[in-house]
Write an enzyme that holds these catalytic residues in place. Structure first.
Site, short mmCIF file in Angstrom:
data_model
loop_
_atom_site.label_atom_id
_atom_site.label_comp_id
_atom_site.label_asym_id
_atom_site.label_seq_id
_atom_site.Cartn_x
_atom_site.Cartn_y
_atom_site.Cartn_z
N PRO A 60 8.98 -4.07 -0.74
CA PRO A 60 10.25 -3.88 -0.01
C PRO A 60 10.11 -4.11 1.49
O PRO A 60 9.10 -3.75 2.09
CB PRO A 60 10.63 -2.42 -0.29
CG PRO A 60 9.58 -1.85 -1.17
CD PRO A 60 8.57 -2.88 -1.49
N ALA A 79 10.61 -3.39 5.30
CA ALA A 79 10.74 -2.15 6.08
C ALA A 79 10.76 -0.93 5.15
O ALA A 79 11.54 0.00 5.32
CB ALA A 79 12.00 -2.17 6.96
N ASP A 108 -1.96 -1.95 10.06
CA ASP A 108 -2.15 -1.95 8.60
C ASP A 108 -2.71 -3.26 8.07
O ASP A 108 -2.99 -3.37 6.87
CB ASP A 108 -0.81 -1.71 7.88
CG ASP A 108 -0.28 -0.31 8.11
OD1 ASP A 108 -1.04 0.56 8.57
OD2 ASP A 108 0.92 -0.10 7.83
N GLY A 118 7.87 0.94 4.29
CA GLY A 118 6.75 1.86 4.45
C GLY A 118 5.58 1.53 3.54
O GLY A 118 4.69 2.34 3.31
N LYS A 151 0.83 -1.22 0.00
CA LYS A 151 0.00 0.00 0.00
C LYS A 151 0.86 1.26 0.00
O LYS A 151 2.03 1.25 0.38
CB LYS A 151 -0.94 0.01 1.21
CG LYS A 151 -0.26 -0.09 2.60
CD LYS A 151 0.29 1.21 3.14
CE LYS A 151 1.07 1.01 4.43
NZ LYS A 151 1.88 2.17 4.83
N GLY A 160 4.49 -4.34 3.68
CA GLY A 160 4.80 -5.69 3.18
C GLY A 160 4.55 -6.76 4.23
O GLY A 160 3.93 -7.80 3.94
N GLY A 161 4.97 -6.52 5.45
CA GLY A 161 4.75 -7.49 6.53
C GLY A 161 3.27 -7.64 6.84
O GLY A 161 2.78 -8.74 7.13
N SER A 162 2.54 -6.53 6.75
CA SER A 162 1.09 -6.57 6.99
C SER A 162 0.40 -7.37 5.88
O SER A 162 -0.54 -8.12 6.14
CB SER A 162 0.52 -5.15 7.02
OG SER A 162 1.13 -4.42 8.05
N ALA A 163 0.89 -7.22 4.64
CA ALA A 163 0.32 -8.00 3.52
C ALA A 163 0.58 -9.49 3.75
O ALA A 163 -0.30 -10.33 3.50
CB ALA A 163 0.94 -7.54 2.20
O1 C5P Z 1 0.79 -1.97 14.10
P1 C5P Z 1 2.14 -2.01 13.48
O2 C5P Z 1 2.95 -3.19 13.92
O3 C5P Z 1 2.14 -1.85 12.00
O4 C5P Z 1 2.90 -0.72 14.06
C1 C5P Z 1 4.29 -0.65 14.12
C2 C5P Z 1 4.68 0.50 15.03
O5 C5P Z 1 4.35 1.74 14.41
C3 C5P Z 1 3.99 0.53 16.37
O6 C5P Z 1 4.66 -0.28 17.30
C4 C5P Z 1 4.07 2.01 16.74
O7 C5P Z 1 5.37 2.31 17.22
C5 C5P Z 1 3.94 2.70 15.39
N1 C5P Z 1 2.55 3.09 15.12
C6 C5P Z 1 2.03 4.16 15.82
N2 C5P Z 1 0.73 4.54 15.60
C7 C5P Z 1 -0.03 3.90 14.68
C8 C5P Z 1 0.49 2.81 13.93
C9 C5P Z 1 1.80 2.43 14.18
O8 C5P Z 1 2.71 4.77 16.65
N3 C5P Z 1 -1.30 4.29 14.51
#
Ligand code: C5P
Length: 311
Positions: free
Chosen positions: A103, A105, A145, A107, A17, A110-113
Site C-alpha cells: 500500500p 503511504a 528503511d 507504513g 515490511k 513500499g517506497g523503500s522497497a
Molecule cells: O527516511 P525516510 O524517508 O523513510 O523517512 C521519512 C520521514 O520519517 C523523515 O523525513 C522523518 O520525518 C521521519 N523519520 C524520523 N526518524 C526516523 C525515520 C524517519 O523522524 N528514524
C-alpha cells in the site's frame, strides 16, 4: 566487456515490511528520530523492471489512485537510479516499471522497497558491480528503511533504523494486514508523536538518544513462538497514528475479535498488522475481516530482501 553482456531488462522483487517492535527516542537536529526497531519482511512485494534507456523515466501500475505516486524526482526509485548513476559515473539512463502491491503511504515501506529494487535492478542492468557494502551505503542515503528492504528477513534496526543487525527468527509468522484507502504521512506521524509527548507529559524524562529492543521480542522471534511475540509487539507510533486516524482502533478490535493474537499499527500506519497463531487461523481472520468490508491480506514472514527474478 561488450555491451551485449548486459541484459536488456532486469526484473527485481522487493518485500514490504512490518515493524514488529518500534521504539522511538529523541528527535535529532537532522529531523530524524533515534529508533530501536525490529523489521520483518513479509510476502507482499513490489516488482521493478528496469530497461535500458537514454533518459530516466518511470511508470507505475497497481495503485487505485495513480496521482498518489509521483513519477519525477520525488519518487524514491527514481532517486535511487540517479544516485547509483552518479555514484558509479554511469552516463546512460533507465526506464523503471514499478508494479505495486504494497500500500502507498501505508507504513509498510513500499517506497523503500521500490528504491531497494531499483538499486539492485540498475546495478545488474548497467553492470556497475556495486559491493554489498556500497549498496547498503547508497540505500541508507535514500531513506531509513531502504537498507532493510535490500536485506529482508528479520532484523534489528537502530540509529535512524538504517543500522541493521540480523535477528534470528525460527519458522514462519502468519500476519493479516488490513490496508486503508487513504495513507498517512510518515513525517506528520513522527511530529504528532513529539507534540503529544510534549503536551501530555507522556514521558517522565526526555526521550532517550539511543534505545534498545527488549530481549523478550528477540527471544520470541528466536523461539518462533507467535504467542510470546504477540505479548510484546509494540509501536510508539501507534498513539499518534490513532490520534490522526481514530477509526484504526475499530480495525484493531475487529481483528482481535476475529481471532488474531495481537494487532498493531505497522510503522507510521495506517496499515494494521495482526499476528495469528497458524496459517489456517490467519485465513479465517482474513475472511472475517473481508466479510465485514475490510481490505484484508494474509501474508507471512520472514521473506528475503530485494532479489533478481529475471535478467
Ligand atoms: O527516511 P525516510 O524517508 O523513510 O523517512 C521519512 C520521514 O520519517 C523523515 O523525513 C522523518 O520525518 C521521519 N523519520 C524520523 N526518524 C526516523 C525515520 C524517519 O523522524 N528514524
Amino acid at each position: 566487456m561488450s555491451l551485449a553482456a548486459f541484459p536488456e531488462a532486469v526484473h527485481v522483487r522487493a518485500p514490504g515490511k512490518i515493524n514488529v517492535y518500534l521504539g522511538v527516542g529523541a528527535r535529532h537536529d537532522d529531523g530524524y528520530h533515534a529508533l530501536a526497531t525490529v523489521f520483518q519482511a513479509v510476502s507482499l512485494y513490489e516488482d521493478v523492471i528496469a530497461r535500458a534507456d537514454d533518459d530516466f523515466s518511470l511508470s507505475v501500475s497497481g495503485v487505485a489512485d495513480p496521482a498518489s505516486v509521483p513519477l519525477d524526482d520525488r519518487n524514491l526509485a527514481m532517486r535511487a537510479a540517479k544516485l547509483l548513476a552518479t555514484a558509479t559515473g554511469y552516463t546512460g539512463g533507465v526506464h523503471l516499471e514499478i508494479r505495486k502491491s504494497v500500500p502507498v503511504a501505508g507504513g509498510m515501506g513500499g517506497g523503500s522497497a521500490d528504491a531497494a529494487a531499483a538499486l539492485v535492478a540498475c546495478d545488474a542492468l548497467w553492470g556497475t558491480g556495486l559491493s554489498p557494502h556500497r549498496m547498503h551505503e547508497l540505500a541508507a542515503r535514500l531513506g531509513a528503511d531502504v537498507p532493510f528492504a535490500l536485506h529482508g528477513g528479520t532484523a534489528v534496526g537502530t540509529g535512524r533504523g538504517d543500522q541493521l543487525n540480523p535477528a534470528l527468527a525460527r519458522g514462519r509468522f502468519d500476519w493479516v494486514l488490513v490496508t486503508s484507502d487513504e495513507g498517512l504521512s510518515t513525517p506528520a506521524i513522527y511530529s504528532r508523536l513529539d507534540v503529544h509527548r510534549a503536551e501530555s507529559g507522556a514521558l517522565a524524562d526526555d526521550p532517550p538518544l539511543s534505545l534498545d529492543v527488549p530481549i523478550t521480542v528477540l527471544q520470541a522471534l528466536r523461539a518462533g513462538d507467535p504467542h510470546s511475540l504477540a505479548a510484546c509487539m509494540y509501536n510508539d507510533l501507534e498513539v499518534p497514528a490513532l490520534l490522526e486516524r481514530p477509526t484504526l482502533d475499530d480495525i484493531i478490535n475487529e481483528g482481535l475479535r476475529a481471532g488474531a493474537l495481537s494487532g498493531i499499527v505497522s510503522g507510521s500506519g495506517p496499515t494494521v498488522a495482526f499476528l495469528c497463531e497458524t496459517p489456517e487461523i490467519a485465513q479465517l481472520v482474513q475472511n472475517e475481516l473481508a466479510v465485514s468490508g475490510r481490505t484484508a491480506l494474509h501474508v507471512h514472514g520472514p521473506v528475503p530482501g530485494a532479489r533478481i527474478i529475471s535478467a
